[in-house]
Design a protein around this motif. Structure first.
Motif, PDB file in Angstrom:
ATOM      1  N   ALA A  13      30.850  23.884  37.722  1.00 40.69           N
ATOM      2  CA  ALA A  13      29.832  22.959  38.236  1.00 40.69           C
ATOM      3  C   ALA A  13      29.408  23.394  39.628  1.00 40.69           C
ATOM      4  CB  ALA A  13      30.394  21.547  38.286  1.00 40.69           C
ATOM      5  N   ASP A  14      28.093  23.411  39.874  1.00 39.94           N
ATOM      6  CA  ASP A  14      27.566  23.800  41.175  1.00 39.94           C
ATOM      7  C   ASP A  14      27.534  22.557  42.064  1.00 39.94           C
ATOM      8  OD1 ASP A  14      26.423  25.340  43.145  1.00 39.94           O
ATOM      9  OD2 ASP A  14      24.380  24.980  42.435  1.00 39.94           O
ATOM     10  N   ARG A  15      28.678  22.197  42.623  1.00 39.57           N
ATOM     11  CA  ARG A  15      28.767  21.003  43.459  1.00 39.57           C
ATOM     12  C   ARG A  15      29.738  21.273  44.611  1.00 39.57           C
ATOM     13  NH1 ARG A  15      33.863  19.661  42.371  1.00 39.57           N
ATOM     14  NH2 ARG A  15      34.607  19.912  40.239  1.00 39.57           N
ATOM     15  N   ALA A  30      36.536  25.271  46.273  1.00 40.08           N
ATOM     16  CA  ALA A  30      37.790  24.904  46.943  1.00 40.08           C
ATOM     17  C   ALA A  30      38.890  24.646  45.920  1.00 40.08           C
ATOM     18  CB  ALA A  30      37.582  23.673  47.830  1.00 40.08           C
ATOM     19  N   THR A  31      38.516  24.079  44.754  1.00 43.26           N
ATOM     20  CA  THR A  31      39.540  23.815  43.734  1.00 43.26           C
ATOM     21  C   THR A  31      40.077  25.115  43.134  1.00 43.26           C
ATOM     22  OG1 THR A  31      37.909  23.625  41.950  1.00 43.26           O
ATOM     23  CG2 THR A  31      38.568  21.580  43.049  1.00 43.26           C
ATOM     24  N   PHE A  42      40.252  28.230  44.984  1.00 42.95           N
ATOM     25  CA  PHE A  42      40.977  29.049  45.950  1.00 42.95           C
ATOM     26  C   PHE A  42      42.103  28.301  46.655  1.00 42.95           C
ATOM     27  CE2 PHE A  42      36.791  31.203  45.561  1.00 42.95           C
ATOM     28  CZ  PHE A  42      37.276  32.314  44.897  1.00 42.95           C
ATOM     29  N   GLY A  43      42.063  26.972  46.623  1.00 41.30           N
ATOM     30  CA  GLY A  43      43.157  26.192  47.212  1.00 41.30           C
ATOM     31  C   GLY A  43      44.503  26.542  46.590  1.00 41.30           C
ATOM     32  N   PRO A  44      44.614  26.415  45.258  1.00 40.23           N
ATOM     33  CA  PRO A  44      45.898  26.726  44.614  1.00 40.23           C
ATOM     34  C   PRO A  44      46.331  28.186  44.805  1.00 40.23           C
ATOM     35  CG  PRO A  44      44.435  25.589  43.076  1.00 40.23           C
ATOM     36  CD  PRO A  44      43.635  25.864  44.299  1.00 40.23           C
ATOM     37  N   LEU A  45      45.373  29.105  44.868  1.00 45.06           N
ATOM     38  CA  LEU A  45      45.733  30.514  45.059  1.00 45.06           C
ATOM     39  C   LEU A  45      46.306  30.720  46.458  1.00 45.06           C
ATOM     40  CD1 LEU A  45      42.741  32.391  43.341  1.00 45.06           C
ATOM     41  CD2 LEU A  45      44.937  31.727  42.365  1.00 45.06           C
ATOM     42  N   ALA A  46      45.675  30.075  47.437  1.00 41.13           N
ATOM     43  CA  ALA A  46      46.174  30.190  48.808  1.00 41.13           C
ATOM     44  C   ALA A  46      47.575  29.596  48.908  1.00 41.13           C
ATOM     45  CB  ALA A  46      45.223  29.486  49.775  1.00 41.13           C
ATOM     46  N   ALA A  47      47.774  28.448  48.252  1.00 40.29           N
ATOM     47  CA  ALA A  47      49.085  27.799  48.302  1.00 40.29           C
ATOM     48  C   ALA A  47      50.156  28.698  47.685  1.00 40.29           C
ATOM     49  CB  ALA A  47      49.034  26.464  47.567  1.00 40.29           C
ATOM     50  N   ALA A  48      49.750  29.523  46.730  1.00 41.57           N
ATOM     51  CA  ALA A  48      50.705  30.437  46.087  1.00 41.57           C
ATOM     52  C   ALA A  48      50.764  31.780  46.810  1.00 41.57           C
ATOM     53  CB  ALA A  48      50.325  30.638  44.626  1.00 41.57           C
ATOM     54  N   ASN A  49      50.151  31.851  48.010  1.00 45.82           N
ATOM     55  CA  ASN A  49      50.191  33.081  48.800  1.00 45.82           C
ATOM     56  C   ASN A  49      49.496  34.260  48.138  1.00 45.82           C
ATOM     57  OD1 ASN A  49      51.264  33.408  51.442  1.00 45.82           O
ATOM     58  ND2 ASN A  49      53.152  32.460  50.658  1.00 45.82           N
ATOM     59  N   ILE A  50      48.484  33.989  47.340  1.00 44.53           N
ATOM     60  CA  ILE A  50      47.738  35.079  46.699  1.00 44.53           C
ATOM     61  C   ILE A  50      46.477  35.335  47.521  1.00 44.53           C
ATOM     62  CG2 ILE A  50      46.424  35.757  44.643  1.00 44.53           C
ATOM     63  CD1 ILE A  50      48.471  34.076  43.015  1.00 44.53           C
ATOM     64  N   ASN A  51      46.340  36.575  47.977  1.00 50.07           N
ATOM     65  CA  ASN A  51      45.206  36.921  48.828  1.00 50.07           C
ATOM     66  C   ASN A  51      43.987  37.275  48.014  1.00 50.07           C
ATOM     67  OD1 ASN A  51      46.215  36.686  51.439  1.00 50.07           O
ATOM     68  ND2 ASN A  51      47.306  38.632  51.233  1.00 50.07           N
ATOM     69  N   VAL A  52      42.938  36.506  48.185  1.00 48.71           N
ATOM     70  CA  VAL A  52      41.686  36.808  47.509  1.00 48.71           C
ATOM     71  C   VAL A  52      40.884  37.715  48.427  1.00 48.71           C
ATOM     72  CG1 VAL A  52      39.548  35.815  46.653  1.00 48.71           C
ATOM     73  CG2 VAL A  52      41.724  34.638  46.261  1.00 48.71           C
ATOM     74  N   ASP A  53      40.272  38.753  47.832  1.00 46.03           N
ATOM     75  CA  ASP A  53      39.536  39.698  48.674  1.00 46.03           C
ATOM     76  C   ASP A  53      38.027  39.496  48.541  1.00 46.03           C
ATOM     77  OD1 ASP A  53      38.799  41.835  50.239  1.00 46.03           O
ATOM     78  OD2 ASP A  53      39.079  43.294  48.642  1.00 46.03           O
ATOM     79  N   MET A  54      37.399  40.130  47.554  1.00 43.32           N
ATOM     80  CA  MET A  54      35.949  39.983  47.413  1.00 43.32           C
ATOM     81  C   MET A  54      35.644  38.699  46.642  1.00 43.32           C
ATOM     82  SD  MET A  54      35.241  43.870  46.119  1.00 43.32           S
ATOM     83  CE  MET A  54      34.082  44.775  47.111  1.00 43.32           C
ATOM     84  N   ASP A  83      28.697  31.015  37.968  1.00 43.62           N
ATOM     85  CA  ASP A  83      29.884  31.833  37.709  1.00 43.62           C
ATOM     86  C   ASP A  83      30.461  32.284  39.039  1.00 43.62           C
ATOM     87  OD1 ASP A  83      29.200  31.572  35.076  1.00 43.62           O
ATOM     88  OD2 ASP A  83      28.382  33.610  34.874  1.00 43.62           O
ATOM     89  N   VAL A  84      31.776  32.326  39.138  1.00 45.51           N
ATOM     90  CA  VAL A  84      32.409  32.820  40.349  1.00 45.51           C
ATOM     91  C   VAL A  84      33.286  34.012  39.986  1.00 45.51           C
ATOM     92  CG1 VAL A  84      34.029  32.311  42.213  1.00 45.51           C
ATOM     93  CG2 VAL A  84      32.387  30.575  41.488  1.00 45.51           C
ATOM     94  N   THR A  85      33.078  35.120  40.702  1.00 44.78           N
ATOM     95  CA  THR A  85      33.883  36.324  40.491  1.00 44.78           C
ATOM     96  C   THR A  85      34.638  36.630  41.776  1.00 44.78           C
ATOM     97  OG1 THR A  85      32.308  37.251  38.907  1.00 44.78           O
ATOM     98  CG2 THR A  85      33.778  38.809  39.995  1.00 44.78           C
ATOM     99  N   PHE A  86      35.901  37.027  41.657  1.00 39.47           N
ATOM    100  CA  PHE A  86      36.647  37.398  42.857  1.00 39.47           C
ATOM    101  C   PHE A  86      37.720  38.406  42.490  1.00 39.47           C
ATOM    102  CE2 PHE A  86      40.351  34.894  41.727  1.00 39.47           C
ATOM    103  CZ  PHE A  86      39.811  33.889  40.936  1.00 39.47           C
TER     104      PHE A  86
END
Ligand code: ASP
Ligand code: MG
Length: 413
Positions: free
Chosen positions: A277-279, A284-285, A287-299, A312-315
């Motif tokens: 959903a584009d809202r 945040a929903t 990348f929040g959990p990824l950050a909490a798990a110490n996973i570094n998102v790059d691009m 669509d979100v790609t990372f």
């Protein structure tokens, strides 16, 4: 002095290392040595962890993988003793090197160096296993793959060393990996910032964190080869590549190239979540959990919304974290509200780096044109002040690096 895994692989090589160390001491230096595990050993230990439990507890993983350095530090101390030198090992928890509790990628905090300095002043060679620390919970930590470089810089900063010499299997930092491009050239100097970018995008010469620590603590770092003869020029004559500040470089090298180096990184994986959903709050929903798990998102790429207000979100994440990333996002499927998760581990990130980019236009377009001319498709792009990175199919890595090395005029004789 820091010695990497290939330099420590086996008794004969450890003897060679001991010789280099002994010569530095004989030249009048007080010496602390940081060592890696033997080449291949950490990979072997990581595999055991994966086999035992694919969703391993990082604290126990650290107990296993920290052992490789314990072996080599003891062996180097023994070898130095066999040559008549005074030497002893200092394990991470014995000094201790305090870290936070981010197991498998801990950060160094306070470094207690009093005992170390006293022993060095008494003429003892201090041998310190790289990679290891002690968490505030009192458990063994490791500093992330390649972390011995960071240990070395931390030791150098703590003892206020004149220099931190990082001995490895290459004789310096090159414009790109000489195994990919035969015409790659050795650089005499690189700035901290350039090295930081190169390290973070796959130049495996130094761990990224070691470079940021060196930059912050102003540690003078030299990268040089440990595969040298007895009559090779001494480390004090700077036969390798020096990593220096911007200001120092300006005095050293007026004729700088626009681009300093090109790096390739195959250790990233691409994840796409479709029809989110584009809202506000949607990403945040994710990348929040990824950050909490110490996973570094790059691009990260987010497409503009299509008709139904969906996007669509790609990372990209480190390939080693892909399984955990998938598990986390699967568990959050309802909360995030995506339609499908598509992942691809067969990607490579190619980056061009250079401080010259700050004052010149057209660096990115040269890159895109050169890749396009060879039919290489770009899947994602990211930039910083001194870097442009693109994500491509992993099979095209070598071709892309070669083409760009030529396009930026970096080819040597
Ligand atoms: N042995 C560890 C690794 O392979 C740390 C290092 O060598 O820097 O990642
Ligand atoms: Mg290394």
């Amino acid at each position: 002095m820091k010695f990497g895994g290939t330099s420590m692989a086996g008794s004969e090589r450890i003897r060679r290392v001991a010789n280099i160390v002994r010569r530095q001491q004989a030249a009048g230096h007080e010496v602390a040595v940081v060592v890696s595990a033997m080449a291949g050993e950490t990979d072997r230990l990581v595999n055991f962890c994966r086999e035992a439990n694919p969703l391993y507890d990082p604290a126990e993983y650290d107990v296993v993988v920290a052992s490789g350095e314990q072996v080599t530090s003891g062996l180097l101390a023994l070898t130095l003793q066999s040559m008549g030198c005074k030497a002893r090992s200092w394990l991470g928890w014995q000094l201790p090197i305090h870290t936070d509790s981010a197991y498998s990628k801990a950060r160094i905090g306070e470094f207690e160096s009093d005992a170390l300095i006293a022993s060095m002043q008494a003429g003892e060679i201090a041998v310190i296993p790289g990679f290891q620390g002690l968490s505030d919970e009192g458990r063994i930590t490791t500093l992330g793959r390649g972390g011995s470089d960071t240990s070395a810089v931390a030791v150098a900063a703590a003892v206020k060393a004149d220099r931190c010499d990082i001995y490895t299997d290459v004789d310096g930092v090159y414009t790109t990996d000489p195994r990919i491009v035969a015409k790659a050239r050795k650089l005499k100097n690189v700035t901290y910032e350039e090295m930081l970018e190169l390290a973070s995008v796959g130049s495996k010469v130094l761990q990224t964190r070691s470079v940021s620590l060196a930059m912050k603590e102003r540690v003078r770092v030299q990268v040089l080869s440990s595969f040298i003869d007895d009559d090779a020029p001494a480390a004090d004559t700077i036969p390798g590549t020096m990593i220096v500040s911007d200001e120092e470089l300006e005095g050293l090298d007026m004729e700088r190239q626009l681009i300093t180096g090109i790096a390739a990184d195959k250790n990233e994986a691409k994840v796409t979540l479709t029809r989110i959903a584009d809202r506000p709050g949607a990403v945040a929903t994710i990348f929040g959990p990824l950050a909490a798990a110490n996973i570094n998102v790059d691009m990260i790429i987010q497409n503009i919304a299509k008709d139904k207000g969906e996007t669509d979100v790609t990372f990209t994440v480190p390939a080693a974290d892909l399984v955990r990333t998938q598990a986390l996002l699967e568990a959050q499927k309802e909360a995030i509200g995506y339609f499908r998760m598509i992942s691809d581990g067969k990607v490579a990130k190619i980056s061009v780096v250079g401080v010259g980019m700050r004052s010149h236009a057209g660096v990115a377009s040269t890159m895109f044109r050169a890749l396009a001319d060879r039919g290489i498709n770009i899947q994602a792009i990211s930039t910083s002040e001194i870097k442009v990175s693109v994500l491509i199919d992993e099979d095209e890595t070598e071709l892309a690096v070669r083409v760009l090395h030529t396009a930026y005029g970096l080819d040597g004789e």
